[in-house]
Scaffold this active site. Structure first.
Site, PDB file in Angstrom:
ATOM      1  CG  HIS A  85      -2.006  -1.031   1.116  1.00  0.00           C
ATOM      2  ND1 HIS A  85      -2.974  -1.171   2.073  1.00  0.00           N
ATOM      3  CD2 HIS A  85      -2.288  -1.962   0.162  1.00  0.00           C
ATOM      4  CE1 HIS A  85      -3.811  -2.137   1.721  1.00  0.00           C
ATOM      5  NE2 HIS A  85      -3.398  -2.630   0.565  1.00  0.00           N
ATOM      6  CD  GLU A  87      -2.139   3.836   3.144  1.00  0.00           C
ATOM      7  OE1 GLU A  87      -3.339   3.922   3.436  1.00  0.00           O
ATOM      8  OE2 GLU A  87      -1.710   3.090   2.235  1.00  0.00           O
ATOM      9  CB  CYS A 113      -6.396  -1.162   4.977  1.00  0.00           C
ATOM     10  SG  CYS A 113      -4.654  -1.674   5.061  1.00  0.00           S
ATOM     11  CB  CYS A 116      -1.984   1.152   6.147  1.00  0.00           C
ATOM     12  SG  CYS A 116      -1.429   0.375   4.616  1.00  0.00           S
TER      13      CYS A 116
END
Length: 158
Positions: A85, A87, A113, A116
């Site tokens: 991801h 992040e 999410c 993260c």
């Protein structure tokens, strides 16, 4: 001759840094949802990230989307993905460069999410500014419990 100065609305810091996240999003190689992130500390960009596969791994545009092939719905079974991801990539970039992000702000085009969110909490990031929300109640609950502030840019969407 008289000079006319064009008056443009100067963006707030949040608007300014969200534009960086939007720019990072354009580098995404994810076939399902492009996401960009930027980590800022003391109004200085520390790291950026976008979602996509690790270095040296073929992009999903070449291999196909594993999650799509398996019929995995959005927000479920994040481990069944070849990519990282945005992040995660921003946090990793900061670590690789030896930059502390503790006390910083993460700007992200989509709400993080739960995976993260856990990383953001442990990295010591105190504030997350998002452009759009994401249906992950556990992430929201853990963020609230940890005192992680999540704000929607412009105050809409939540």
């Amino acid at each position: 001759m008289e000079l006319k100065i064009m008056e443009e609305k100067r963006p707030s810091w949040d608007e300014y840094f969200m534009e960086f996240a939007e720019l990072a999003r354009k580098r995404s190689t994810c076939l399902r949802r492009g996401v960009g992130a930027v980590i800022v500390k003391d109004n200085r960009v520390i790291a950026t990230g976008y979602n996509g596969v690790p270095k040296g791994i073929r992009h999903c545009s070449e291999t196909g989307c594993l999650r799509q092939q398996l019929g995995v719905p959005s927000g479920k079974m994040h481990e069944l993905c070849r990519g990282l991801h945005a992040e995660q990539n921003a946090i990793i970039q900061a670590a690789c460069m030896g930059n502390s992000i503790e006390g910083g702000t993460l700007y992200c085009t989509t709400q993080p999410c739960v995976i993260c969110t856990k990383m953001i909490i442990n990295a010591g990031i105190k504030r997350v500014v998002i452009k759009e929300s994401y249906p992950d109640e556990l992430a929201q609950s853990m963020a609230a419990e940890a005192g992680l502030v999540i704000e929607v840019l412009g105050g809409k969407d939540q």
